[in-house]
Design a protein around this motif. Sequence first.
Motif, PDB file in Angstrom:
ATOM      1  N   GLN A 168       0.917  -1.022  -0.191  1.00 47.91           N
ATOM      2  CA  GLN A 168      -0.188  -0.319  -0.053  1.00 47.91           C
ATOM      3  C   GLN A 168       1.102   1.014  -0.270  1.00 47.91           C
ATOM      4  N   ARG A 169       0.548   2.095  -0.106  1.00 47.70           N
ATOM      5  CA  ARG A 169       1.364   3.814  -1.068  1.00 47.70           C
ATOM      6  C   ARG A 169      -0.053   4.544   0.001  1.00 47.70           C
ATOM      7  N   LYS A 170       0.303   5.405   0.476  1.00 42.68           N
ATOM      8  CA  LYS A 170      -0.790   6.315   0.958  1.00 42.68           C
ATOM      9  C   LYS A 170       0.064   7.723   0.906  1.00 42.68           C
ATOM     10  N   TYR A 171      -0.944   8.592   0.447  1.00 44.92           N
ATOM     11  CA  TYR A 171      -1.195   9.977  -0.256  1.00 44.92           C
ATOM     12  C   TYR A 171      -1.694  11.047   1.325  1.00 44.92           C
ATOM     13  N   SER A 172      -3.099  10.286   1.941  1.00 40.13           N
ATOM     14  CA  SER A 172      -3.368  10.521   2.676  1.00 40.13           C
ATOM     15  C   SER A 172      -4.573   9.808   3.588  1.00 40.13           C
ATOM     16  N   ASN A 173      -4.617  10.005   4.624  1.00 37.07           N
ATOM     17  CA  ASN A 173      -5.825   8.843   5.000  1.00 37.07           C
ATOM     18  C   ASN A 173      -6.803   8.842   4.515  1.00 37.07           C
ATOM     19  N   ALA A 174      -6.494   8.983   3.091  1.00 40.53           N
ATOM     20  CA  ALA A 174      -8.789   8.992   2.473  1.00 40.53           C
ATOM     21  C   ALA A 174      -7.829   8.431   0.962  1.00 40.53           C
ATOM     22  N   ASN A 175      -6.393   8.553   0.689  1.00 37.09           N
ATOM     23  CA  ASN A 175      -6.581   8.326  -0.700  1.00 37.09           C
ATOM     24  C   ASN A 175      -4.972   7.614  -0.614  1.00 37.09           C
ATOM     25  N   THR A 176      -4.847   6.719  -1.644  1.00 37.10           N
ATOM     26  CA  THR A 176      -3.753   5.209  -1.447  1.00 37.10           C
ATOM     27  C   THR A 176      -3.846   4.608  -1.938  1.00 37.10           C
ATOM     28  N   ASP A 177      -3.069   3.565  -2.664  1.00 39.66           N
ATOM     29  CA  ASP A 177      -2.967   3.141  -3.809  1.00 39.66           C
ATOM     30  C   ASP A 177      -2.578   1.811  -3.437  1.00 39.66           C
ATOM     31  N   LEU A 178      -2.484   0.713  -4.310  1.00 39.86           N
ATOM     32  CA  LEU A 178      -1.924  -0.483  -4.187  1.00 39.86           C
ATOM     33  C   LEU A 178      -1.397  -1.149  -5.222  1.00 39.86           C
ATOM     34  N   TYR A 179       0.179  -2.050  -4.907  1.00 41.64           N
ATOM     35  CA  TYR A 179       0.999  -2.518  -6.017  1.00 41.64           C
ATOM     36  C   TYR A 179       1.398  -3.922  -5.354  1.00 41.64           C
ATOM     37  N   LEU A 180       1.381  -4.914  -6.611  1.00 37.16           N
ATOM     38  CA  LEU A 180       0.997  -6.028  -6.253  1.00 37.16           C
ATOM     39  C   LEU A 180       2.761  -6.473  -6.842  1.00 37.16           C
ATOM     40  N   TYR A 181       3.781  -6.833  -6.039  1.00 32.26           N
ATOM     41  CA  TYR A 181       5.024  -7.433  -6.594  1.00 32.26           C
ATOM     42  C   TYR A 181       5.291  -8.661  -6.189  1.00 32.26           C
ATOM     43  N   ASN A 182       6.236  -9.355  -7.897  1.00 32.61           N
ATOM     44  CA  ASN A 182       6.015 -10.733  -7.931  1.00 32.61           C
ATOM     45  C   ASN A 182       7.514 -10.761  -7.386  1.00 32.61           C
ATOM     46  N   LEU A 183       7.881 -11.543  -6.614  1.00 28.92           N
ATOM     47  CA  LEU A 183       9.204 -12.384  -5.783  1.00 28.92           C
ATOM     48  C   LEU A 183       9.463 -13.499  -6.785  1.00 28.92           C
ATOM     49  N   GLN A 184       9.159 -13.651  -7.751  1.00 33.10           N
ATOM     50  CA  GLN A 184       9.740 -14.350  -8.442  1.00 33.10           C
ATOM     51  C   GLN A 184      10.195 -13.540  -9.973  1.00 33.10           C
TER      52      GLN A 184
END
Length: 564
Positions: A168-184
Amino acid sequence: MKADYTIEDFLKVKTSGDASFSPDGARVAYLSTRTGTAQIFLVSSEGGEPQQLTDLQDPVSFVQFSPTEEILIFRKDEGGNEQAQLYLLDLNTRKIVAVTKTPQARYGFGGWSPDGESITFESNERNGKDFDVYVMNIHTREKKCVFNSGGWCVSQGFSPLGKYLTIQRKYSNANTDLYLYNLQTDTTEHITPHKEDVFYQGARWLPDESAFFFVQDQGREFNGLARYSITERKSEYVLTPDWDVVGADIDKNGKNIAVIVNEEGYRRAVLYDPMEFEPRSYSFPPGNVSSVNFSNDGLQMVFNLGDSRHTLDVWIHTLETEESHQLTHSPQGVPPEVMVEPELTRFESFDGLSIPAFVYRPKGIKRGMKAPVLINIHGGPEYQYKPYYQPVMQYLVHSGYAVIAPNVRGSSGYGKKYMALDDVEKRLESVKDVVALRDHIASMPDINATKIALYGASYGGFMVLACMAFYPKLWAAGVDIVGIVNFVTFLENTSSYRRTLREAEYGSLQNNRKLLEKISPIYSIEKIEAPLLVIHGANDPRVPLSDAQQVVAKLKEVGRHVEL
């Protein structure tokens, strides 16, 4: 039964929570304050006498079992400095080893890998400001930074087969993003592109890694539960209640998912079939439910339970028998029947907005008498007063005071539009909500509107000072605990990693400095007329002690009754 209780009796209360199953499900590790500060305890899943595992000078803020070994990971800071570090506790040797060793940095735990070999965490160790996400082998201590895009990023844990991390990346307490990291493949995918403010959080995976569940408010006022398909690379809502979904956990077999919904301050949990989302027959015991977690085999789940008259304790539910039992029995110095359950009510503010509030009325008020009242204003401001056991408030009610705890505009739990109603230039409109509550109190036949005290901590402390400075003739007294008195110095002195999130709420030093000065109570502090008690921590890393000292000095100069 004892006829009267002192403040010491009410403060003789302990809590238990943050429970985690051992790999075989036979034992539960949890945090308890029974010795004074939160320490780690261990107890059989069937109950019995708990065993204390730590006796540290500082409180422990988090604990979790390894999924494969008799090892616990926990987190603590020193002296309240908020620079929390991670530690391992080996239950066989009882040896504690520091996992992180950068005392000027702060660490947050993301989760264990499914094989128990690695952990993921976030830390601002790189530059003190930005939180990056790491993976570390717990045996070799070798670590790798897997996400360093700047800002406040939070690890949301491993997928069940160990292929992915969600971030999760936070910009504010009402605005965030999700990222998917592939470990392989060592690649990262942004899976929640959006333009307007949207909140995304969490990842609870199906066992085959085909999809995960998470909280979001895309296109809605309230947080719902959505499912993200890995094959289709898209999400859809599976549960959209009229209140916020605040948490969920799924068992490792993918047979049950527990979902917690915040219904106007009351946290209710329901067990669902994760494929059809039909509710199971099991009903959680009455009270506020939090932190639901399943055992590795999926046969048990552990959760916290408490309410306004009962302290927090750990409970266990066995899914096969549909039976629950209380695992911990934290002491409290005053029996529940002595205390008061609050009434949830609403009042109309200056602009017609309906404001919720919890009202605690003292028992045994004689007809025609009016109780003095304390208004308890929560911090945050993106927070919500919830009816948990609050010993000081219950003591005041027991002593004949009414207590009213409003969730003024800007509070969370009532939709994102409501939470944004106090942002930046609208800051003092939440202060007007407290003034409107004062007018509402005047219409209450059993409460004395001429004897109103204000009480609040952190942002709630700012609200106390702002009400007293900008509307000085309305209040009988005030209690300011670590309150923000000057938004300029607050933003200048707060930790660099917090500043961006706080400026999104209050306004920025670069663009809104005059506004920040206008809304800061320090510039009108001499207008305060009522007695004021100021409470502050010498090591406070957010609001400097010098701000509190400045308030006291200025009030003493003009002859006011003030204590620090």
